[in-house]
Enzyme design. Structure first.
Site, PDB file in Angstrom:
ATOM      1  N   ASP A 149       5.614  22.746 -22.687  1.00  0.00           N
ATOM      2  CA  ASP A 149       4.852  22.794 -21.554  1.00  0.00           C
ATOM      3  C   ASP A 149       4.467  21.482 -20.877  1.00  0.00           C
ATOM      4  OD1 ASP A 149       3.092  25.634 -22.564  1.00  0.00           O
ATOM      5  OD2 ASP A 149       4.776  25.422 -21.725  1.00  0.00           O
TER       6      ASP A 149
ATOM      7  N   SER B 220      26.443  52.473  -2.585  1.00  0.00           N
ATOM      8  CA  SER B 220      25.792  53.017  -3.711  1.00  0.00           C
ATOM      9  C   SER B 220      26.728  53.841  -4.600  1.00  0.00           C
ATOM     10  CB  SER B 220      24.436  53.792  -3.450  1.00  0.00           C
ATOM     11  OG  SER B 220      24.961  54.550  -1.906  1.00  0.00           O
ATOM     12  N   LEU B 221      26.538  54.892  -5.149  1.00  0.00           N
ATOM     13  CA  LEU B 221      27.473  55.532  -5.936  1.00  0.00           C
ATOM     14  C   LEU B 221      26.896  57.183  -5.585  1.00  0.00           C
ATOM     15  CD1 LEU B 221      27.079  54.006  -9.500  1.00  0.00           C
ATOM     16  CD2 LEU B 221      29.199  54.178  -8.034  1.00  0.00           C
TER      17      LEU B 221
ATOM     18  N   LYS C  49      24.490  53.500 -16.664  1.00  0.00           N
ATOM     19  CA  LYS C  49      24.061  53.236 -15.356  1.00  0.00           C
ATOM     20  C   LYS C  49      22.653  52.561 -15.531  1.00  0.00           C
ATOM     21  CE  LYS C  49      23.448  55.181 -10.871  1.00  0.00           C
ATOM     22  NZ  LYS C  49      22.243  54.744 -10.623  1.00  0.00           N
TER      23      LYS C  49
ATOM     24  N   ARG D 261      19.832  44.632  -2.338  1.00  0.00           N
ATOM     25  CA  ARG D 261      20.911  45.592  -1.333  1.00  0.00           C
ATOM     26  C   ARG D 261      20.467  45.802  -0.247  1.00  0.00           C
ATOM     27  NH1 ARG D 261      23.825  50.243  -3.836  1.00  0.00           N
ATOM     28  NH2 ARG D 261      22.243  50.408  -5.010  1.00  0.00           N
TER      29      ARG D 261
ATOM     30  N   LYS E 121      34.393  54.676 -13.700  1.00  0.00           N
ATOM     31  CA  LYS E 121      35.117  54.018 -12.612  1.00  0.00           C
ATOM     32  C   LYS E 121      36.563  53.994 -12.812  1.00  0.00           C
ATOM     33  CE  LYS E 121      31.256  50.893 -12.322  1.00  0.00           C
ATOM     34  NZ  LYS E 121      30.724  49.348 -12.342  1.00  0.00           N
TER      35      LYS E 121
ATOM     36  N   LYS F  36      24.414  61.745 -13.498  1.00  0.00           N
ATOM     37  CA  LYS F  36      23.060  61.330 -13.977  1.00  0.00           C
ATOM     38  C   LYS F  36      22.537  62.311 -14.918  1.00  0.00           C
ATOM     39  CE  LYS F  36      20.838  59.138 -11.208  1.00  0.00           C
ATOM     40  NZ  LYS F  36      20.568  58.676  -9.848  1.00  0.00           N
TER      41      LYS F  36
END
Ligand SMILES: COc1nc2nc(N)nc(N)c2nc1C
Length: 309
Positions: free
Chosen positions: A33, A78-79, A110, A131, A282, A306
């Site tokens: 510090d 987005s996905l 994810k 985003r 992907k 998901k």
């Protein structure tokens, strides 16, 4: 004095690395510090001695009055979400109809955080953004400078944009809510909200105190200018440059391997030190991604599976 500033820069960067990245400090906090205070004072008096990658950038500068808007060079998509095995099979079927059977997937965890864009010019971090709506985001550069895993200078003087997720590790989330409960403040519902809330603070010192981290998962372009031909190479390239990217990714050459990966991480999810809300599948090859293209909002070459809520 310039020599002193450069020396402090070097030694504080080393101490910071030991403390934050290796979790093995070699000097007491008081020394760290005090040296940081000395460098902050030198930079305040001689601003041209404040180098872009100075460790003083990590503690957070002045409080902003508002976040500027930034327009993304390429939309941050987005996905598309899937919730079942047959949804994933349907995605795979569409891919095969479009590009045939000769391709491979990359599967990734994810990360349940906040999507960010990081821009570098000649290797120096110049802009960080959310985003937003995919086209226009908020300039949160000052906050992202305080996130240790965001490199202030890359290992190579390249100009690029990197995209990924900023998240709050579970341990930090639990500690933060414990402190808030003691102060009788309202608690964050989950690490994703805590990360988003931290990055939306106008005072960068708050973000600096929240122990946020990142996993980067894409370039803003298709990496042609760096001779990259597929997504998995881009992830390796990002790591070489000094970004953090998630090591649990796996190349899958069949749906069975994709389902095995989903099965494995459905089980192992609670053991991770960060939240994930699914698996991202992907198509790896960039030319094939190009062939499949994107809709207005989501890529056709990638899908999110998901986990059941
Ligand atoms: C290609 O677009 C994306 N890829 C991702 N990859 C991972 N691993 N995690 C995410 N959250 C993610 N999010 C998006 C929009």
């Amino acid at each position: 004095l310039e020599q002193r500033a450069a020396e402090l820069n070097k030694v504080l960067t080393q101490y910071g690395h030991e403390y934050y990245d290796l979790d093995a400090p070699t000097v007491p906090d008081a020394i760290y510090d005090q040296l940081m205070k000395e460098l902050i004072e030198i930079e305040e008096e001689y601003p041209d001695l404040r180098f872009p990658d100075s460790p003083t950038q990590r503690v957070g500068g002045q409080t902003l009055t508002a976040f500027e808007k930034v327009t993304h060079d390429h939309p941050m998509l987005s996905l598309g979400d899937t919730f079942s095995e047959e949804d994933v099979r349907a995605f795979d079927e569409r891919v095969r109809q479009n590009i045939g059977d000769n391709f491979r997937y990359v599967c990734e965890l994810k990360i349940d955080g906040l999507a960010i864009s990081l821009k570098y010019v000649d290797g120096v971090f110049v802009q960080g953004a959310t985003r937003g709506n995919g086209t226009i985001g908020e300039n949160i550069t000052e906050n992202l400078k305080t996130v240790r895993s965001v490199p202030l200078r890359l290992t190579k003087p390249v100009t690029l944009e990197a995209r990924g997720e900023c998240y709050m590790p579970k341990r930090s989330f639990n500690n933060l809510n414990k402190e808030r409960a003691e102060r009788e403040e309202n608690l964050f519902a989950n690490p994703r909200n805590a990360a988003a809330g931290s990055l939306r603070q106008l005072d960068p010192k708050i973000a600096a105190s929240r122990n946020l981290s990142t996993f980067m998962y894409a370039l803003g372009t298709n990496g042609e200018e760096f001779g990259l031909t597929c997504h998995s190479d881009a992830l390796d390239f990002l790591e070489e440059l000094g970004f953090r990217s998630n090591h649990e990714r796996r190349i899958c050459t069949s749906l069975d391997e994709v389902f095995a990966y989903i099965e494995e991480w459905t089980e192992k999810r609670p053991t991770l030190p960060y939240e994930i809300d699914g698996i991202v599948i992907k198509v790896d090859d960039y030319d094939q991604q190009q062939e499949l293209g994107n809709t207005v909002k989501v890529p056709r070459w990638s899908i999110a599976y998901k986990f059941p809520a």
